[in-house]
Design an enzyme around this catalytic site. Structure first.
Site, PDB file in Angstrom:
ATOM      1  N   CYS B 101       0.842  -1.200   0.000  1.00 31.28           N
ATOM      2  CA  CYS B 101       0.000   0.000   0.000  1.00 31.28           C
ATOM      3  C   CYS B 101       0.876   1.247   0.000  1.00 31.28           C
ATOM      4  CB  CYS B 101      -0.931  -0.010   1.216  1.00 31.28           C
ATOM      5  SG  CYS B 101      -2.071   1.383   1.274  1.00 31.28           S
ATOM      6  N   CYS B 207      -6.783  -4.127   6.552  1.00 33.59           N
ATOM      7  CA  CYS B 207      -8.018  -3.366   6.466  1.00 33.59           C
ATOM      8  C   CYS B 207      -9.038  -4.023   5.544  1.00 33.59           C
ATOM      9  CB  CYS B 207      -7.734  -1.942   6.024  1.00 33.59           C
ATOM     10  SG  CYS B 207      -7.071  -1.786   4.352  1.00 33.59           S
TER      11      CYS B 207
END
Lengths: 434, 424
Positions: B101, B207
């Site tokens: 990410c 997440c």
């Protein structure tokens, strides 16, 4: 793979901080010199007279349903407003059902008519809507399909966003007996295309099918005549015409049976329970009357500004495509005077919004947001655009307070904004994997 | 400067944005929407991707008096981070989605877009320090080198997950929390400014795995692929439902039918998705002291220059190696080996080289695809899986990072190191 750096470099000035040491570039003006609000389709400033009327009524106690003097006074304010709004929108006062706004009125029309018509005849499960409806129509229709056995029929639109009446004719020829209702908006909120409401009601009435129209966007810019339209129900709301947010109405013919959504005190002829908001209704009346009085002059002004802005963008921004009806063509009267809608190839709507906002221009991508994320517009997709093109959408919507200075302001920044947004678009659309 | 503050809705990024405002920058808050269907992601005050988090970020921006926008990076996130996560597990490796990410979303998609829109830097709530140091280059010119260093807050230090961004991206990154020694201090800063997120719990889990069930998430995407669990001799000792769900070093959830002959617990030693087998064995076989990585990113050209780096590779240079976000950094040495000679580095030779070292995914300008990095550590590490990042430090300074492609026990280490390994 290795830049030339001398061996064992001497340690120089060491700045041990978490802060970046990059030298500031030339600062662009932090505060924009001018603010141009060009998002009147989202909400438009309240008319000063409406603000005064609102405040004045807020000072007075009284529930319109109470039987004493204070209640009667409040009731009188509400009924006077009902009468004036009925005059403005071409209906009878008893046809006005006050709600909390456009969304509630749309939900009441869809769900209330569907339940009542289906209860009367269980085979009426079809709901006909257009592909370009607002989410306040799309979502309750979808909910009825998911939860209550409704069969959704979606009418296509052409490249300009005009509903296909032939498709409606065919649908009704085959399925009129099974149709609970039709709902087609009066004017589209994104691209401003005005729909052939009278053609639709004429077709529907041959088959005895009721028609509802969401006229929320039309109300501020067109003269609406409910009786002449042939509609059975119509949604309007205050805050698009200079009234407060939080009040609207479903105008519905008395012959149309509506199953209530809100149960309680039985207000609004047992269809919409809940204490009537006298102050908001009073303020709405004042705003609507003010607009009705000046409608021709305002729409003429809007149209003039609209055409200046469209011409300016077409001239000075490359790869900009106007969406909706051509305002210089034979169907120009089918475009709302207030809507300027473009797609800009290679741009993302959110980049355009950010850059314009930072230059003081407040506009919109035109489509619904989920937690602030612009989704590719279902309206543009229905008009045949691909998803990538639809993402570069930008809507300017004009209102009573719009001026030539607003248009000049947009034109002074838009070419650079689009150029910069294109660069940002290139930065993020390049494929991540080779 | 015009600074874009990435605001997750958590306390760290809110305080980072506040500090950027107070440093005199012109700050705009941006929340990244990483899923179109936000219910798929964790809800409540746990992650950074729910609607609640977006509104927390919006409130923080309001309190700071800065503009706030939501940028939809969900497609890119799915294409890079989520797809990479699934593909890596499918290939028998162990990815770190937070590293991916940072690589593809925060310091690529977000940063590139910010630069294109006229921002000078991106500020995040990461715990790491940026230090500028003036050095004399080969031509005698003074140039400023930007170094990435650990945070003084050991527990929160995130230099490990940031190293992947490389020095070019670091030029446009600001970490206002870099100097904070504790999270409590940051919470106090948030409270002092009336930021309501000051008491929000930290986020830990992945997440996009909504319920924390990574195995279930992978099964949903990859399906059931039953196969055998083998011991180091090749005996079948159990069955599994998909080799992709196993990670080197894993002990729990093996459900082995037969106990080990010596009665000792067994661990996953390796995963072969080619044969769809999971290899298990005793704890001591998990220990490795030689690690090979590819896709290297270097922050310390001066150290490489000292190690005489050329197209033919480099000499050994001293480093400390770390293979987990909050793992220990073990002293050792590293060298750069050109791809042409890299076959010799692989424990299983040519086959492993072909399998592991030809991937060029998500290539960024900072990554070196012409060479591998070989690292030897003075004491062994347990459970090093392919796909993990190995970050090389010298003291607090990040020297570079690579993605692990292979690891083993190496005979060339000193005797003392070897005996330490055996006793570990």
């Amino acid at each position: 793979m290795l830049p030339a750096i001398a061996k064992s470099p001497p340690v120089g000035r060491v700045t041990l901080t978490g802060q970046c040491q990059i030298k500031p570039l030339d600062l662009i003006a932090v505060k924009p010199a001018r603010i141009s609000y060009l998002d009147h389709a989202a909400t438009t400033p309240m008319a000063p007279a409406a603000i005064e009327a609102y405040a004045e009524q807020l000072r007075v106690v009284g529930n319109p349903s109470s039987l004493h003097a204070a209640g009667r006074r409040a009731r009188s304010v509400v009924e006077a407003a009902r009468e004036e709004l009925a005059t403005i929108y071409g209906c009878r006062p008893s046809e006005v059902i006050f709600t909390s706004g456009g969304t509630e009125a749309d939900n009441l029309a869809l769900t209330g008519v569907y339940r009542a018509r289906r209860a009367a005849d269980p085979q009426r499960t079809r709901i006909i809507i257009s592909a370009i409806e607002h989410h306040a129509i799309l979502d309750p229709a979808q909910a009825l399909a998911t939860n209550e056995g409704a069969h959704l029929v979606v009418l296509p639109v052409d490249a300009n966003g005009l509903v296909d009446c032939e498709a409606l004719r065919r649908e009704l020829a085959d399925h009129a007996q099974e149709t609970a209702l039709i709902s087609v908006m009066w004017a589209n909120n994104e691209v401003g295309t005005i729909q052939p409401i009278r053609d639709i009601t004429a077709l529907a009435h041959q088959h005895g099918v009721p028609v509802h129209s969401d006229a929320v966007q039309a109300a501020g810019h067109l003269s609406l005549d409910f009786a002449a339209s042939g509609l059975d129900a119509m949604t309007i709301t205050a805050h698009k015409v200079g009234g407060p947010v939080g009040v609207g109405a479903l105008i519905a013919r008395r012959e149309l049976t509506l199953a209530p959504l809100l149960h309680g005190g039985g207000q609004e002829r047992q269809v919409r329970s809940g204490t009537i908001d006298a102050a908001a209704i009073h303020a709405w009346r004042v705003a609507a009357a003010d607009l009705a009085k000046n409608l021709t002059q305002r729409t003429t002004n809007e149209q003039h500004l609209r055409d200046r802005l469209i011409a300016g963008i077409l001239k000075s921004v490359p790869d900009a495509t106007l969406r909706g009806i051509d305002p210089t063509g034979p169907d120009a009267h089918l475009r709302l005077s207030s809507i300027v809608h473009f797609t800009f190839t290679g741009c993302e709507g959110d980049s355009l919004i950010y850059l314009l906002d930072s230059h003081g221009v407040q506009a919109s991508t035109g489509s619904a947001c989920q937690a602030g994320i612009p989704q590719p517009s279902h309206v543009l997709l229905a008009m045949g655009l691909d998803e990538l093109t639809a993402r570069g959408a930008l809507r300017f919507s004009l209102g009573a307070s719009s001026t030539q200075e607003d248009i000049d302001h947009v034109m002074s920044v838009l070419p650079l904004v689009v150029e910069r947004a294109r660069r940002a678009g290139l930065a993020t659309t390049a494929p991540a994997r080779s | 400067m015009r600074v874009l503050a990435a605001m997750s809705g958590g306390v760290d990024s809110a305080v980072a944005a506040a500090l950027a405002v107070e440093a005199g920058h012109e700050v705009v808050g941006v929340h990244m929407a990483l899923s179109r269907n936000r219910n798929q992601f964790r809800t409540g005050s746990r992650g950074c991707c729910s609607i609640e988090d977006a509104s927390d970020a919006r409130r923080a921006a309001d309190i700071l008096g800065i503009p706030y926008y939501v940028w939809d990076l969900s497609e890119k996130f799915e294409d890079t981070v989520v797809a990479d996560f699934v593909a890596e597990y499918e290939a028998g490796r162990t990815p770190n989605p937070c590293v991916r990410c940072n690589e593809h979303i925060k310091f690529e998609a977000l940063l590139d877009k910010a630069m294109a829109l006229g921002f000078d830097a991106v500020a995040t709530g990461h715990y790491a320090q940026v230090i500028d140091r003036d050095v004399i280059d080969a031509s005698g010119e003074t140039v400023t080198m930007r170094e990435l260093h650990r945070s003084p807050n050991d527990a929160k230090d995130q230099s490990y997950v940031l190293a992947v961004m490389g020095p070019e991206r670091l030029r446009h990154a600001i970490f206002p929390l870099g100097g904070y020694a504790s999270k409590d201090e940051v919470r106090a800063e948030a409270e002092r400014r009336g930021l309501s997120v000051s008491n929000k719990p930290d986020s830990y889990d992945i997440c996009f795995v909504a319920d924390g069930d990574t195995k279930g998430f992978l099964r949903e995407r990859l399906g059931s692929r039953p196969g055998e669990v083998l011991d180091t001799e090749g005996n079948v000792v159990g069955e599994h439902d998909g080799a992709y769900a196993y990670t080197v070093g894993q002990r729990k959830g093996l459900a082995l039918g037969r106990p080990a002959p010596d009665g000792q617990p067994r661990y996953v030693l390796g995963v072969s998705t080619k044969d769809n087998t999971v290899i298990v064995g005793p704890s001591e076989l998990l220990s490795v002291n030689r690690i090979v990585g590819d896709k290297a990113v270097w922050f310390a050209q001066d150290i490489l220059a000292d190690a005489s780096l050329t197209q033919e590779g480099s000499d050994w240079f001293a480093i400390e190696g770390q293979v987990r976000a909050h793992g220990a950094a073990i002293p050792g040495r590293a060298r750069v080996v050109p791809l042409a000679q890299a076959v010799d580095l692989m424990p299983r030779g040519k086959e492993e080289f072909a399998e592991k070292c030809t991937r060029v995914e998500g290539a960024s300008e900072s990554q070196d695809h012409t060479a591998l990095v070989e690292v030897e550590l003075e004491s062994p590490l347990r459970g090093v899986a392919a796909g993990q990042s190995i970050v090389l430090f010298r003291g607090t300074r990040v020297v570079g990072q690579a993605t692990v492609v292979a690891s083993d026990r190496h005979a060339t280490l000193t005797n003392s190191a070897q005996s330490a390994a055996v006793s570990a």
